[in-house]
Design a protein around this motif. Structure first.
Motif, mmCIF file in Angstrom:
data_model
loop_
_atom_site.group_PDB
_atom_site.id
_atom_site.type_symbol
_atom_site.label_atom_id
_atom_site.label_comp_id
_atom_site.label_asym_id
_atom_site.label_seq_id
_atom_site.Cartn_x
_atom_site.Cartn_y
_atom_site.Cartn_z
ATOM 1 N N SER A 1 -3.253 -0.468 -3.511
ATOM 2 C CA SER A 1 -4.290 -1.255 -4.177
ATOM 3 C C SER A 1 -5.538 -1.437 -3.316
ATOM 4 C CB SER A 1 -3.738 -2.641 -4.543
ATOM 5 O OG SER A 1 -3.434 -3.392 -3.375
ATOM 6 N N ARG A 2 -5.452 -1.047 -2.039
ATOM 7 C CA ARG A 2 -6.606 -1.197 -1.143
ATOM 8 C C ARG A 2 -7.524 0.021 -1.277
ATOM 9 N NH1 ARG A 2 -6.718 -6.189 -0.770
ATOM 10 N NH2 ARG A 2 -5.586 -5.786 -2.711
ATOM 11 N N LYS A 3 -8.789 -0.206 -1.525
ATOM 12 C CA LYS A 3 -9.736 0.881 -1.728
ATOM 13 C C LYS A 3 -9.964 1.695 -0.468
ATOM 14 C CE LYS A 3 -12.195 -1.538 -5.425
ATOM 15 N NZ LYS A 3 -13.488 -2.091 -5.886
ATOM 16 N N TYR A 4 -9.747 1.087 0.690
ATOM 17 C CA TYR A 4 -9.988 1.782 1.951
ATOM 18 C C TYR A 4 -8.761 2.564 2.427
ATOM 19 C CZ TYR A 4 -7.914 -2.686 3.353
ATOM 20 O OH TYR A 4 -7.113 -3.785 3.444
ATOM 21 N N ARG B 1 -5.139 7.230 -1.394
ATOM 22 C CA ARG B 1 -4.308 6.362 -2.230
ATOM 23 C C ARG B 1 -4.140 6.930 -3.632
ATOM 24 N NH1 ARG B 1 -6.743 1.834 -5.254
ATOM 25 N NH2 ARG B 1 -8.925 2.307 -5.684
ATOM 26 N N LYS B 2 -5.153 7.622 -4.147
ATOM 27 C CA LYS B 2 -5.036 8.209 -5.483
ATOM 28 C C LYS B 2 -3.997 9.325 -5.510
ATOM 29 C CE LYS B 2 -9.714 7.116 -7.061
ATOM 30 N NZ LYS B 2 -10.991 7.651 -7.602
ATOM 31 N N LYS C 1 0.468 -3.205 -8.482
ATOM 32 C CA LYS C 1 -0.746 -2.632 -7.901
ATOM 33 C C LYS C 1 -1.978 -3.085 -8.680
ATOM 34 C CE LYS C 1 -2.994 1.914 -7.407
ATOM 35 N NZ LYS C 1 -3.888 1.745 -8.571
ATOM 36 N N GLU D 1 -5.157 -5.392 -7.322
ATOM 37 C CA GLU D 1 -6.535 -4.918 -7.429
ATOM 38 C C GLU D 1 -7.441 -5.923 -8.123
ATOM 39 O OE1 GLU D 1 -5.782 -0.059 -7.634
ATOM 40 O OE2 GLU D 1 -6.000 -1.239 -9.478
ATOM 41 N N GLU E 1 -12.093 -10.173 -4.504
ATOM 42 C CA GLU E 1 -12.344 -9.575 -3.202
ATOM 43 C C GLU E 1 -12.875 -10.605 -2.207
ATOM 44 O OE1 GLU E 1 -14.897 -6.257 -3.628
ATOM 45 O OE2 GLU E 1 -13.497 -5.098 -4.894
#
Length: 291
Positions: free
Chosen positions: A99-102, A106-107, A157, A161, A165
C-alpha cells in the motif's frame, strides 16, 4: 423529503421479501435445533418442525459421552485461533508494504499475488508439496498453503491506501519509523477492518473440511466439520453408540444426535458474530469506499 405512496409500497414490499428470504435461511438451523432438543417419540412421529416437542438434552449427552465431539471441538478451536492469528499477521505484513507508494515494484508484486486468484497448482501438486515438506498429519498443512487470502489482502491494502497521508507525514516528522508507524498509527485505525477480516478467516478455518480430510490421517486430529460429516453420512451411528452406552441410547434417535452435532458446530460462530457485527459492517463499508 416525505416518502410518496410508491416509496411506501416499495419499502413494505422490500421488507416482506427480505423477511421471507431471512426465514428460509433460518429455517434449517431452527429445525436442527428443534430436532436436537426433542425426544425420540416426537421425532419418530414427525411432529417436530420449528419447535421442540418433549424437551430433552439426551441427544447432547449422548453426543458428548459417546463420540469424540469434545476432542474435535478442541481441534477446531486450535485450528481457528492459530490460523486466524497467522493469517492476519501475514495479511497485514503483505498489505502494508504493497500500500506504500514508495515501495519498489509494488504493482508487480500485487499482480503476482492476484495471479494466484486466477490460477492454482491443483490438488495433487499441492499435496505433493505438502508431503515433501513433511507436513502431512500436521495442522501446518492446513495453515500454510492458504495462509493469505489474496482477496482479504487486497481489501486490507485498499484500506491502508485510503488512510489520510497527513497522519503518516506527521508521524514521520516526529521521527516515527516503519514498524512504529504500523503499530502505533496504522493498526489502531484499522480495528474495524482487522475485525472484519478476522471474522472471514475464522469462518473459513472453523468450517474447513476438505483440507483436513486430505492432509490429516489421524482421527484424533479431526475437527468438527469432518466429524459431523462422518456422523451425518454414517448409517451405523446408533449401532456404534449402542456399543458404548447401551442404556442412554434408548431415548435418542440418529436424527437427534446428528442434529446435535450440527448445532455444536454452528453455535460458536453464531455467538461470536454479534460481538463483531458493528466492526463487520463498518469495516466492509470503509473497505469498499475510495477517496
Amino acid at each position: 423529503m416525505k416518502p410518496t405512496l410508491g416509496d411506501k409500497f416499495f419499502y413494505v414490499a422490500n421488507y416482506i421479501f427480505l423477511s421471507i428470504i431471512s426465514l428460509t435461511c433460518l429455517f434449517p438451523i431452527v429445525h436442527m435445533a428443534a430436532l436436537s432438543l426433542s425426544d425420540s417419540h416426537s421425532i419418530m412421529s414427525g411432529l417436530v418442525s420449528v419447535w421442540p416437542k418433549g424437551w430433552t438434552l439426551d441427544a447432547y449427552v449422548t453426543l458428548i459421552e459417546g463420540t469424540q465431539i469434545l476432542s474435535a471441538f478442541k481441534n477446531s478451536v486450535i485450528i481457528t485461533v492459530v490460523g486466524v492469528g497467522l493469517s492476519m499477521l501475514f495479511t497485514i505484513l503483505a498489505a502494508y508494504p504493497l500500500s506504500r507508494k514508495y515501495f519498489y515494484a509494488r504493482k508487480k508484486f500485487t499482480l503476482l499475488m492476484v495471479f494466484t486468484m486466477l490460477f492454482g497448482g491443483g490438488m495433487i501438486p499441492t499435496y505433493l508439496v505438502v508431503q515433501s515438506l513433511g507436513l502431512v498429519d500436521s495442522y501446518f498443512a492446513i495453515w500454510l498453503p492458504g495462509l493469505i487470502s489474496t482477496y482479504n489482502m487486497l481489501v486490507m491494502k485498499s484500506f491502508f491506501e485510503n488512510l489520510p497521508e497527513e497522519l503518516e507525514e506527521a508521524a514521520r516528522i516526529d521521527g516515527c519509523g516503519e514498524i512504529r508507524l504500523l503499530m502505533k498509527i496504522i493498526l489502531p485505525l484499522s480495528v474495524p477492518m482487522i475485525a472484519t477480516l478476522s471474522l472471514f478467516y475464522a469462518v473459513g478455518y472453523w468450517n474447513m473440511f476438505m483440507n483436513v480430510l486430505i492432509y490429516i490421517n489421524q482421527t484424533d486430529k479431526y475437527n468438527l466439520s469432518v466429524l459431523v460429516q462422518q456422523m451425518v453420512q454414517s448409517q451405523s451411528v446408533m449401532q456404534e453408540l449402542n456399543e458404548v452406552m447401551p442404556e442412554d441410547i434408548q431415548n435418542t434417535t440418529p436424527e437427534s444426535v446428528k442434529a446435535a452435532g450440527v448445532m455444536v458446530m454452528v453455535i460458536p460462530m453464531l455467538l461470536i458474530y454479534p460481538f463483531l457485527q458493528k466492526y463487520f459492517v463498518k469495516g466492509v463499508l470503509i473497505g469498499s469506499i475510495k477517496g
